[in-house]
Write a protein that holds these residues in place. Sequence first.
Motif, PDB file in Angstrom:
ATOM      1  N   GLU A 129      39.364  57.970 -21.806  1.00  0.00           N
ATOM      2  CA  GLU A 129      38.455  56.969 -22.364  1.00  0.00           C
ATOM      3  C   GLU A 129      37.147  57.649 -22.756  1.00  0.00           C
ATOM      4  OE1 GLU A 129      39.152  53.739 -22.892  1.00  0.00           O
ATOM      5  OE2 GLU A 129      41.195  54.115 -22.199  1.00  0.00           O
ATOM      6  N   ASP A 135      33.061  57.185 -24.270  1.00  0.00           N
ATOM      7  CA  ASP A 135      31.875  56.396 -24.606  1.00  0.00           C
ATOM      8  C   ASP A 135      31.322  56.982 -25.894  1.00  0.00           C
ATOM      9  OD1 ASP A 135      29.391  55.218 -24.860  1.00  0.00           O
ATOM     10  OD2 ASP A 135      28.947  55.285 -22.710  1.00  0.00           O
ATOM     11  N   GLN A 172      45.995  64.507 -17.006  1.00  0.00           N
ATOM     12  CA  GLN A 172      44.941  63.906 -16.180  1.00  0.00           C
ATOM     13  C   GLN A 172      44.302  64.916 -15.218  1.00  0.00           C
ATOM     14  OE1 GLN A 172      44.361  59.881 -16.116  1.00  0.00           O
ATOM     15  NE2 GLN A 172      44.591  60.888 -18.095  1.00  0.00           N
ATOM     16  N   GLY A 210      41.410  66.341 -15.602  1.00  0.00           N
ATOM     17  CA  GLY A 210      39.983  66.078 -15.500  1.00  0.00           C
ATOM     18  C   GLY A 210      39.085  67.185 -16.000  1.00  0.00           C
ATOM     19  N   VAL A 255      36.573  65.891 -18.499  1.00  0.00           N
ATOM     20  CA  VAL A 255      35.502  65.105 -17.875  1.00  0.00           C
ATOM     21  C   VAL A 255      34.460  66.035 -17.262  1.00  0.00           C
ATOM     22  CG1 VAL A 255      34.975  63.411 -16.086  1.00  0.00           C
ATOM     23  CG2 VAL A 255      37.067  63.185 -17.434  1.00  0.00           C
ATOM     24  N   GLN A 266      28.705  63.551 -20.319  1.00  0.00           N
ATOM     25  CA  GLN A 266      29.390  62.650 -19.379  1.00  0.00           C
ATOM     26  C   GLN A 266      29.922  61.420 -20.116  1.00  0.00           C
ATOM     27  OE1 GLN A 266      26.581  61.889 -16.221  1.00  0.00           O
ATOM     28  NE2 GLN A 266      26.918  63.893 -15.286  1.00  0.00           N
ATOM     29  N   SER A 271      36.138  59.690 -19.376  1.00  0.00           N
ATOM     30  CA  SER A 271      36.698  59.249 -18.100  1.00  0.00           C
ATOM     31  C   SER A 271      38.212  59.175 -18.244  1.00  0.00           C
ATOM     32  CB  SER A 271      36.129  57.888 -17.684  1.00  0.00           C
ATOM     33  OG  SER A 271      36.432  56.905 -18.660  1.00  0.00           O
ATOM     34  N   GLN A 303      42.035  57.446 -17.452  1.00  0.00           N
ATOM     35  CA  GLN A 303      42.710  56.178 -17.191  1.00  0.00           C
ATOM     36  C   GLN A 303      44.188  56.460 -16.951  1.00  0.00           C
ATOM     37  OE1 GLN A 303      42.770  53.370 -20.405  1.00  0.00           O
ATOM     38  NE2 GLN A 303      43.708  51.745 -19.171  1.00  0.00           N
TER      39      GLN A 303
END
Length: 697
Positions: A560, A562, A599, A601, A604, A610, A613, A615
């Motif tokens: 995800e 931003d 996944q 990370g 991230v 930042q 994220s 999911q």
Amino acid sequence: MSQKTRICNCNNTMPMDGAAIGSALGEGALPVSSQLCRREVNQYLQTLEGTERIVVGCTQEEPLFRELAEMKSTVAPLRFVNLRETSGWSEEAHHTTPKMAALLAAARLPDPEPVPEVEYQSEGRVLLLGPARRVLPWARKLERQLQVSVLFTDGDDAALAGHSWPTFSGSAPRLQGWLGAFQVSWQQSNPVDLELCTRCNACVKACPEGAISLAYQVDLDACGSHRDCVAACGAVAAIDFERVEKERSGEFDLVFDLGDTPLLRMHQLPQGYFAPAGDEAAAALAAMRMLELVGTFSKPRFFQYKESICAHSRSKQPGCNACIDICSAEAISSAGDHIKVSPQLCAGCGACTTVCPSGALTYAWPRAPDSGERTRTMLATYARAGGQRPALLLHNDEEGSALVRELGQLAAAGAARGMPARVLPLPVHHVASVGMDLWLAAVAYGAVDVALLSSGCEAPQYLDALAQQMTFAQAIIDGLGYSGTGLHLLRVRDAAELERELQRFAATAERLPALPAATFHVAAAKRETLDFALTHLARHAPTPQDCIALPPGAPFGAVEIDTGKCTLCMACVGACPESALSDNPSLPQLRFTESNCVQCGLCVQTCPEQALSLQPRLALGATAKQARAINEAEPYHCIKCQKPFGTLQMVENMVSKLAGHGAFSGNLDRLRMCPDCRVIDMMQPEKEVSIFEVKRQ
């Protein structure tokens, strides 16, 4: 290849349908012997002639059958299958024909390709360490067979006279290595160096406080610092109260740790290290085993490592540590952006390959395609013989097989119900080596249940990891509507508990519409096998889904973003080891391929804004395999050549943050230039001066 199969009903103690079994195997009706190892042994001897592979449905008399084959100079591979305890000796014996056929079919498969080996070289140099009262008796017992050295870790008063081996004393010993290559270090804290000491007793007599005993160690609390002992020792120079260099070390092939607390505490100890911890029976057994560990030895290299897709770390940013955390032999360590696996310490449990999300670590003994073919063959033969609702039981080859045999023997004596007819036992080197890819492949091949048998010898972290991986896989199975299909972790201590667990899940399985058996072959790459299995299960799902929510930590999911924070710097693209995140060479665009994401990370951790994220979820269908834009922006054009070189947001952020910096305040326009124009601008003077202007001055 010419193959022959011989089966026996073990003196009529179990029903056996040779015609049905042979039909499922494609051999035609098989003759059923009653005493193949005794009265009808000639049938076996005839089988040895002109056959390339022989499968015998008996393990009880395996030594006899092998001896007979050697007498006949038979070179054909021999395979032995336990049809008695796994099938025939059961309350459901009359329904075990499909299982027998499946077990025999698996034994008929070709041998897996050999794997590289890891070698050990031991010359019998053994270090005994611990208190003198324990070390000395064992040193005297072993000195004729092994090259003994001793390290005393206390000031025990045991007399040391008459020794014939290197002797050391010290504290805080440290140990690393493996059979043939142990490195031991310790602190030489006592003034007396036992390796230099000649046991002349001059120091003992000279000490006015009697602070030196026949252990030839100085009691520093009683010592009056007269140094009479130093003078008495003279040129031998074994006593040094001012010793500066206290670190001592040595290399040994074997280590016999006789201390109360073992130096190494991991679950899987390295080969060649023995720590009975005060247990005399265990110490005697260890001594016997050490005598056998002189020479050259080898074991399979149990793993393969593909560094390019390892998600451990990137640019010192932490990612996945699953393999390091789970290894019970401490054979895996961090090595910068990747990991390092010591093949000498690796015990072959395979747990690291089960938890590895990307498939960078894969199990090699046997390889995944070999295990997959064995599973596929068993389930296909079981179905061809008329079997229904098969359950696959994976268990350790030694401890698990012993429990299965014990359960069958109890059933033969009428003390247990035995193995359910639909449960197909499949021995593996270690139950932790079989992971989600093979579980889901087995379901796709037709297994209604997949059970893993823990007999109590496994490291605790293995069971936790297997339970977690089963949670992920079960969520996928349930999400697709396979409500009667289950994954089970059976934790048992004896045959009685095994029977209860098997009967519990074997009796509760629902009757579901038959899932068409998959035809794919398990691939060497873990994610490829998962893709095959998930595609098949999704295609025939009772309740088709586009997306299934998964628990945190699952190896599938989305990223995800931003978009308000993201500047499209593409740091995440460089960090992603699986190419799940990518850029667009033509446009300022960040793209994401969900099927590639593990996944880990790393994206991230790397993102300076930042903005990312994780999911956890499983997206199904073609769109999950396609790169889709998750953020894009208006390109920024160089103020000189008009070439796009970044995004409007990124350049504006950079200019605003650096406007007050002394190094840039004089020429912010350079930040608005592409790299080429920026270099040209830096090399050109602001105002060119001609030679005529210089002369006029």
